[in-house]
Design a protein around this motif. Sequence first.
Motif, PDB file in Angstrom:
ATOM      1  N   THR A   1      -1.873   1.296  13.932  1.00 47.40           N
ATOM      2  CA  THR A   1      -2.709   2.049  12.994  1.00 47.40           C
ATOM      3  C   THR A   1      -1.820   2.765  11.992  1.00 47.40           C
ATOM      4  N   GLY A   2      -2.130   2.576  10.716  1.00 54.14           N
ATOM      5  CA  GLY A   2      -1.367   3.231   9.664  1.00 54.14           C
ATOM      6  C   GLY A   2      -2.255   4.148   8.849  1.00 54.14           C
TER       7      GLY A   2
ATOM      8  N   GLY B   1       0.844  -1.191   0.000  1.00 55.71           N
ATOM      9  CA  GLY B   1       0.000   0.000   0.000  1.00 55.71           C
ATOM     10  C   GLY B   1       0.875   1.234   0.000  1.00 55.71           C
ATOM     11  N   ARG B   2       1.867   1.244   0.895  1.00 56.21           N
ATOM     12  CA  ARG B   2       2.950   2.222   0.892  1.00 56.21           C
ATOM     13  C   ARG B   2       4.039   1.731   1.842  1.00 56.21           C
ATOM     14  N   ALA B   3       5.237   1.541   1.308  1.00 61.04           N
ATOM     15  CA  ALA B   3       6.353   1.097   2.130  1.00 61.04           C
ATOM     16  C   ALA B   3       6.814   2.272   2.984  1.00 61.04           C
TER      17      ALA B   3
ATOM     18  N   THR C   1       4.979 -12.818   6.428  1.00 59.46           N
ATOM     19  CA  THR C   1       4.134 -11.625   6.425  1.00 59.46           C
ATOM     20  C   THR C   1       3.401 -11.590   7.757  1.00 59.46           C
ATOM     21  N   ILE C   2       3.557 -10.497   8.506  1.00 59.32           N
ATOM     22  CA  ILE C   2       2.974 -10.407   9.837  1.00 59.32           C
ATOM     23  C   ILE C   2       2.154  -9.127   9.947  1.00 59.32           C
TER      24      ILE C   2
ATOM     25  N   ASN D   1      18.279 -10.874   6.020  1.00 57.84           N
ATOM     26  CA  ASN D   1      16.865 -10.538   5.931  1.00 57.84           C
ATOM     27  C   ASN D   1      16.700  -9.061   5.634  1.00 57.84           C
ATOM     28  N   ILE D   2      15.640  -8.745   4.919  1.00 64.39           N
ATOM     29  CA  ILE D   2      15.217  -7.362   4.705  1.00 64.39           C
ATOM     30  C   ILE D   2      13.801  -7.238   5.245  1.00 64.39           C
ATOM     31  N   TYR D   3      13.593  -6.272   6.135  1.00 64.63           N
ATOM     32  CA  TYR D   3      12.299  -6.067   6.783  1.00 64.63           C
ATOM     33  C   TYR D   3      11.662  -4.804   6.211  1.00 64.63           C
ATOM     34  N   VAL D   4      10.442  -4.953   5.699  1.00 64.41           N
ATOM     35  CA  VAL D   4       9.719  -3.824   5.106  1.00 64.41           C
ATOM     36  C   VAL D   4       8.401  -3.643   5.851  1.00 64.41           C
ATOM     37  N   VAL D   5       8.130  -2.419   6.294  1.00 67.36           N
ATOM     38  CA  VAL D   5       6.875  -2.110   6.970  1.00 67.36           C
ATOM     39  C   VAL D   5       5.953  -1.403   5.985  1.00 67.36           C
ATOM     40  N   ASP D   6       4.823  -2.046   5.665  1.00 66.01           N
ATOM     41  CA  ASP D   6       3.792  -1.448   4.824  1.00 66.01           C
ATOM     42  C   ASP D   6       2.855  -0.679   5.746  1.00 66.01           C
ATOM     43  N   GLU D   7       2.860   0.652   5.633  1.00 64.15           N
ATOM     44  CA  GLU D   7       2.068   1.484   6.538  1.00 64.15           C
ATOM     45  C   GLU D   7       0.665   1.777   6.027  1.00 64.15           C
ATOM     46  N   ALA D   8       0.310   1.227   4.885  1.00 59.95           N
ATOM     47  CA  ALA D   8      -1.038   1.416   4.336  1.00 59.95           C
ATOM     48  C   ALA D   8      -1.526   0.100   3.741  1.00 59.95           C
ATOM     49  N   ALA D   9      -1.454  -0.946   4.552  1.00 54.81           N
ATOM     50  CA  ALA D   9      -1.803  -2.284   4.084  1.00 54.81           C
ATOM     51  C   ALA D   9      -3.298  -2.531   4.169  1.00 54.81           C
ATOM     52  N   GLY D  10      -3.735  -3.556   3.472  1.00 55.00           N
ATOM     53  CA  GLY D  10      -5.134  -3.980   3.547  1.00 55.00           C
ATOM     54  C   GLY D  10      -6.089  -2.890   3.108  1.00 55.00           C
ATOM     55  N   SER D  11      -6.958  -2.450   4.027  1.00 55.62           N
ATOM     56  CA  SER D  11      -7.937  -1.409   3.706  1.00 55.62           C
ATOM     57  C   SER D  11      -7.306  -0.037   3.590  1.00 55.62           C
ATOM     58  N   GLY D  12      -6.025   0.063   3.890  1.00 59.36           N
ATOM     59  CA  GLY D  12      -5.323   1.345   3.804  1.00 59.36           C
ATOM     60  C   GLY D  12      -4.886   1.866   5.150  1.00 59.36           C
TER      61      GLY D  12
END
Length: 201
Positions: A72-73, A5-7, A66-67, A27-38
Amino acid sequence: MGPFGRAGALIEGNESVDATTSTVTRNIYVVDEAAGSGAGVTLYVYKKTDVVGPLFDTVTISLTNTITLPLTGGLSAKTYLAADDGFLFIGTNQSPFAVRVQKSNLAISQIGGFSPPINVSSITSNKYGYVTVTFGGIGGSDGFYVFAPNGNVTEDGGGADFMVSNSTGLSTANLAATSAIPAVRMHIQLKDVAPQKTAGN
């Protein structure tokens, strides 16, 4: 990698080297701050493998985990991420607490929190493996927690404290509403403490 959604933030783990096969993995860790419904926050864990040859490096990247994180994002969120050898510390400015993720098994622990609630405003670390999670900021309510390399809280209190790294410049955009940085807010962790002299010596 992706799609996301947005890394919002990403960080690399320590490397493992196999000299017999000239292979380096990490390992590379990426946090998606706008996942799923946004408004969801998801941590993606990738494995990056480099096979180093005499002329070039062959790179492969594969998704391993995937965790979903209890944060809240959203498209207006700012994500904060720091790590030491054993843990990831993740928060957003939309949540009044952060999470600690253990790298070995990806176990999640909720950390921090004040009453009344104050949202996370920064997560910073230093080269000794200490991490500071800061809530709020100058001009309003604020507080912080400091975590030792073993993942446990070693200090907490009021104030918008932070740590300075020796490898990455710290953005001051969320640290203060002034051009000055009070020295009292900068945490110093000493690796070796010199013994104090006693009276008469």
